[in-house]
Scaffold this motif. Structure first.
Motif, PDB file in Angstrom:
ATOM      1  N   SER A 158       8.806  18.795  72.160  1.00 51.11           N
ATOM      2  CA  SER A 158       8.609  19.964  71.309  1.00 51.11           C
ATOM      3  C   SER A 158       9.101  19.690  69.894  1.00 51.11           C
ATOM      4  N   ASP A 159       8.329  20.158  68.914  1.00 53.73           N
ATOM      5  CA  ASP A 159       8.768  20.068  67.519  1.00 53.73           C
ATOM      6  C   ASP A 159       8.964  21.461  66.940  1.00 53.73           C
ATOM      7  N   LEU A 160       9.272  22.437  67.813  1.00 48.46           N
ATOM      8  CA  LEU A 160       9.539  23.799  67.379  1.00 48.46           C
ATOM      9  C   LEU A 160      11.045  24.002  67.205  1.00 48.46           C
ATOM     10  N   HIS A 161      11.393  24.779  66.185  1.00 41.96           N
ATOM     11  CA  HIS A 161      12.796  25.050  65.889  1.00 41.96           C
ATOM     12  C   HIS A 161      12.996  26.556  65.759  1.00 41.96           C
ATOM     13  N   SER A 162      14.086  27.041  66.347  1.00 40.26           N
ATOM     14  CA  SER A 162      14.396  28.475  66.307  1.00 40.26           C
ATOM     15  C   SER A 162      15.572  28.705  65.355  1.00 40.26           C
ATOM     16  N   HIS A 163      15.341  29.488  64.303  1.00 43.43           N
ATOM     17  CA  HIS A 163      16.388  29.826  63.341  1.00 43.43           C
ATOM     18  C   HIS A 163      16.917  31.220  63.672  1.00 43.43           C
ATOM     19  N   LEU A 164      18.200  31.304  64.009  1.00 44.72           N
ATOM     20  CA  LEU A 164      18.797  32.608  64.277  1.00 44.72           C
ATOM     21  C   LEU A 164      18.949  33.350  62.956  1.00 44.72           C
ATOM     22  N   LEU A 165      18.284  34.481  62.853  1.00 44.82           N
ATOM     23  CA  LEU A 165      18.310  35.265  61.619  1.00 44.82           C
ATOM     24  C   LEU A 165      19.411  36.313  61.625  1.00 44.82           C
ATOM     25  N   ALA A 166      19.590  36.972  62.768  1.00 46.24           N
ATOM     26  CA  ALA A 166      20.565  38.071  62.810  1.00 46.24           C
ATOM     27  C   ALA A 166      20.826  38.470  64.258  1.00 46.24           C
ATOM     28  N   GLU A 167      21.954  39.122  64.462  1.00 44.17           N
ATOM     29  CA  GLU A 167      22.268  39.773  65.728  1.00 44.17           C
ATOM     30  C   GLU A 167      22.537  41.240  65.442  1.00 44.17           C
ATOM     31  N   GLN A 168      21.983  42.104  66.270  1.00 43.98           N
ATOM     32  CA  GLN A 168      22.071  43.536  66.025  1.00 43.98           C
ATOM     33  C   GLN A 168      22.676  44.228  67.230  1.00 43.98           C
ATOM     34  N   PRO A 244      18.245  48.735  70.281  1.00 42.80           N
ATOM     35  CA  PRO A 244      18.936  48.117  69.142  1.00 42.80           C
ATOM     36  C   PRO A 244      19.025  49.113  67.988  1.00 42.80           C
ATOM     37  N   ALA A 245      20.175  49.166  67.354  1.00 43.59           N
ATOM     38  CA  ALA A 245      20.406  50.183  66.330  1.00 43.59           C
ATOM     39  C   ALA A 245      19.381  50.127  65.206  1.00 43.59           C
ATOM     40  N   ILE A 246      18.887  48.921  64.877  1.00 41.84           N
ATOM     41  CA  ILE A 246      17.963  48.824  63.748  1.00 41.84           C
ATOM     42  C   ILE A 246      16.650  49.536  64.032  1.00 41.84           C
ATOM     43  N   VAL A 247      16.284  49.646  65.303  1.00 46.45           N
ATOM     44  CA  VAL A 247      15.015  50.290  65.654  1.00 46.45           C
ATOM     45  C   VAL A 247      15.026  51.763  65.250  1.00 46.45           C
ATOM     46  N   VAL A 263      27.204  49.471  73.049  1.00 48.70           N
ATOM     47  CA  VAL A 263      27.491  48.655  74.235  1.00 48.70           C
ATOM     48  C   VAL A 263      28.078  47.319  73.793  1.00 48.70           C
ATOM     49  N   ARG A 264      29.336  47.109  74.117  1.00 49.45           N
ATOM     50  CA  ARG A 264      30.006  45.862  73.735  1.00 49.45           C
ATOM     51  C   ARG A 264      29.384  44.676  74.466  1.00 49.45           C
ATOM     52  N   ASP A 265      29.376  43.541  73.802  1.00 47.33           N
ATOM     53  CA  ASP A 265      28.876  42.275  74.360  1.00 47.33           C
ATOM     54  C   ASP A 265      27.377  42.320  74.670  1.00 47.33           C
ATOM     55  N   LEU A 266      26.681  43.279  74.093  1.00 42.50           N
ATOM     56  CA  LEU A 266      25.232  43.357  74.287  1.00 42.50           C
ATOM     57  C   LEU A 266      24.581  43.464  72.913  1.00 42.50           C
ATOM     58  N   THR A 267      23.829  42.452  72.544  1.00 41.80           N
ATOM     59  CA  THR A 267      23.198  42.427  71.222  1.00 41.80           C
ATOM     60  C   THR A 267      21.745  41.998  71.344  1.00 41.80           C
ATOM     61  N   GLU A 268      20.982  42.380  70.349  1.00 47.52           N
ATOM     62  CA  GLU A 268      19.604  41.913  70.205  1.00 47.52           C
ATOM     63  C   GLU A 268      19.606  40.833  69.132  1.00 47.52           C
ATOM     64  N   ARG A 269      19.036  39.677  69.444  1.00 45.20           N
ATOM     65  CA  ARG A 269      18.997  38.569  68.489  1.00 45.20           C
ATOM     66  C   ARG A 269      17.583  38.399  67.943  1.00 45.20           C
ATOM     67  N   PHE A 270      17.514  38.016  66.691  1.00 44.09           N
ATOM     68  CA  PHE A 270      16.231  37.847  66.018  1.00 44.09           C
ATOM     69  C   PHE A 270      16.103  36.404  65.535  1.00 44.09           C
ATOM     70  N   PHE A 271      14.992  35.773  65.888  1.00 46.91           N
ATOM     71  CA  PHE A 271      14.756  34.371  65.549  1.00 46.91           C
ATOM     72  C   PHE A 271      13.453  34.214  64.771  1.00 46.91           C
ATOM     73  N   ALA A 272      13.458  33.235  63.888  1.00 42.03           N
ATOM     74  CA  ALA A 272      12.226  32.769  63.254  1.00 42.03           C
ATOM     75  C   ALA A 272      11.933  31.392  63.842  1.00 42.03           C
ATOM     76  N   VAL A 273      10.802  31.260  64.516  1.00 41.89           N
ATOM     77  CA  VAL A 273      10.421  29.996  65.147  1.00 41.89           C
ATOM     78  C   VAL A 273       9.408  29.304  64.238  1.00 41.89           C
ATOM     79  N   VAL A 274       9.721  28.074  63.866  1.00 42.13           N
ATOM     80  CA  VAL A 274       8.840  27.301  62.987  1.00 42.13           C
ATOM     81  C   VAL A 274       8.593  25.943  63.616  1.00 42.13           C
ATOM     82  N   GLN A 275       7.582  25.276  63.119  1.00 45.73           N
ATOM     83  CA  GLN A 275       7.224  23.945  63.597  1.00 45.73           C
ATOM     84  C   GLN A 275       7.528  22.919  62.515  1.00 45.73           C
TER      85      GLN A 275
END
Length: 300
Positions: A158-168, A244-247, A263-275
């Motif tokens: 695979s040549d795909l990469h996931s960039h973590l943008l934020a946790e909400q 998720p609060a942002i919604v 809810v502690r220890d429970l988050t929604e993560r947002f990724f940008a996947v690029v090649q």
């Protein structure tokens, strides 16, 4: 000095937009063999294969996708010249193709795209679909970036990469009520009506584990895999909604909804996947850098 043969480029452009040699040959009134010869000459002059054969289909290579973007620009410029001289001015724009899961927060997507939205020099092409569908299009160079809430598994092929943008943060929200006492979590959820994301959601899986360990069973009145619909249901029901609060950021700010429990220890993560690409779209780096510079607006 090498010179680009624009006749060959026009033939390639037609093949790409017609989806293959057969239809392009019919449109151009040429034989497929003659068309193949002209395409081969263009590939030789550019030093890159523009198509690869997958079964009976011709699929654009990365160089082919780049060439098509430039060909679109070249021939659009010719049309603009005619428009301009005919008193109908137009402008050339760069294109960013973005794929996003339908379950992803619209507020998050808008914040990610805001640096480019409305720019006169940029066109945004937005697509939604399953993660599998979007990643196939990303690898076929039909998308430049995919927005997801899970990282893509890496392996040697695979040549795909996931960039973590934020946790909400993820919260239980509900409509305001004067008599609402502080929510004791998780015990107060026993028998309580709740609206939850679908079982395919990572935050749903985490939430279910918490309640299972506590031996708590709420009353599930709805399971929703679309965040926009989850937001609407949260506004219209007396049940508590896990989201998720942002919604529901706008509803929280306006007082239409209140956060009953984060809810502690429970988050929604947002990724940008690029090649990884030899010819990357510069707009991808531009929008990623702009997002990194802008504080992420989640819950108020």
């Amino acid at each position: 000095m090498r010179h680009l043969n624009f006749h060959h480029l026009r033939l390639f452009w037609t093949i790409a937009h017609e989806g293959g040699l057969t239809r392009a040959a019919e449109r151009l009134n040429l034989s497929q063999s003659a068309l193949s010869v002209q395409l081969a000459k263009l590939e030789e002059s550019l030093g890159h294969a523009l198509f690869e054969r997958q079964g009976k289909r011709l699929v654009l290579t990365e160089a082919g996708r780049i060439a098509l973007d430039y060909a679109d620009t070249v021939f659009a410029a010719g049309a603009e010249l005619l428009d301009t001289l005919g008193g109908r001015p137009a402008s050339r724009r760069r294109v960013l193709r973005v794929g996003a899961l339908p379950t992803l927060s619209r507020n998050f997507q808008m914040q990610f795209l805001r640096p480019l939205a409305g720019r006169a020099d940029t066109e945004l092409v937005l697509r939604s679909g399953s993660l599998r569908e979007l990643l196939i299009d990303l690898e076929a160079h039909m998308l430049d970036v995919v927005l997801a809430n899970a990282a893509v598994r890496r392996d040697a092929h695979s040549d795909l990469h996931s960039h973590l943008l934020a946790e909400q943060a993820v919260s239980l929200v509900g409509r305001p009520a004067a008599s609402a006492a502080p929510l004791r979590f998780p015990e107060d959820l026993a028998g309580t009506p709740v609206v939850l994301p679908s079982l395919a959601s990572e935050i749903r899986a985490g939430f279910d584990r918490i309640l299972e360990l506590a031996g708590i069973r709420p009353v599930i009145v709805a399971e929703v895999d679309d965040m926009a619909m989850l937001r609407l249901i949260a506004r219209e029901t007396d049940a508590l909604t896990l989201v998720p609060a942002i919604v529901v950021r706008d509803e929280l700010e306006a007082g239409l909804l209140v956060e009953r429990y984060r809810v502690r220890d429970l988050t929604e993560r947002f990724f940008a996947v690029v090649q990884s690409r030899r010819f990357p779209n510069s707009l991808v780096a531009e929008v990623l850098e702009a997002f990194d510079r802008t504080p992420f607006r989640g819950a108020p």
